[in-house]
Enzyme design. Structure first.
Site, mmCIF file in Angstrom:
data_model
loop_
_atom_site.group_PDB
_atom_site.id
_atom_site.type_symbol
_atom_site.label_atom_id
_atom_site.label_comp_id
_atom_site.label_asym_id
_atom_site.label_seq_id
_atom_site.Cartn_x
_atom_site.Cartn_y
_atom_site.Cartn_z
ATOM 1 N N CYS A 103 -4.681 -2.837 -9.332
ATOM 2 C CA CYS A 103 -3.235 -2.634 -9.239
ATOM 3 C C CYS A 103 -2.935 -1.317 -8.549
ATOM 4 O O CYS A 103 -3.476 -0.289 -8.912
ATOM 5 C CB CYS A 103 -2.602 -2.647 -10.623
ATOM 6 N N VAL A 104 -2.053 -1.359 -7.571
ATOM 7 C CA VAL A 104 -1.697 -0.138 -6.836
ATOM 8 C C VAL A 104 -0.457 0.503 -7.392
ATOM 9 O O VAL A 104 0.277 -0.042 -8.115
ATOM 10 C CB VAL A 104 -1.522 -0.396 -5.329
#
Length: 104
Positions: A103-104
């Site tokens: 997840c960014v």
């Protein structure tokens, strides 16, 4: 590294508010983090949290959503109902674990 007081406990957090020391986590902290995210924890939430923590202890990393489905027995649909708009990100935060690498 920053510190934050959550539920009366001083904990180490990163710039996004994730605990950096999982040993500082407890259920009172989880309840407060969940409230900050607009989530009221139920038994189903605790099932997800406990699964994440157990997997992290055993493997040193968070499980994928697929693993939560297959091994944890929690469907993707239910994950999104319990932790809307980013279930793994929110569940990990409540569980006192690091942000998922995917997840960014």
């Amino acid at each position: 590294m920053a510190e934050k007081v959550i539920a009366g406990y001083t904990v180490d957090v990163n710039e996004e508010g994730y605990l950096t020391n999982p040993a500082q986590w407890n259920k009172e902290i989880a309840v407060e983090i969940a409230k900050e995210l607009g989530i009221e924890l139920t038994e189903r939430h605790w099932k997800v949290i406990e699964f994440l923590q157990e997997e992290f202890k055993q493997n040193g990393k968070l499980p994928t959503i697929r693993r939560i489905n297959k091994v944890g027995g929690i469907s993707t649909k239910e994950l999104y109902e319990l932790f809307p708009e980013g279930p793994l990100v929110k569940a990990a935060k409540v569980a006192g674990l690091s942000k998922p690498a995917s997840c960014v």
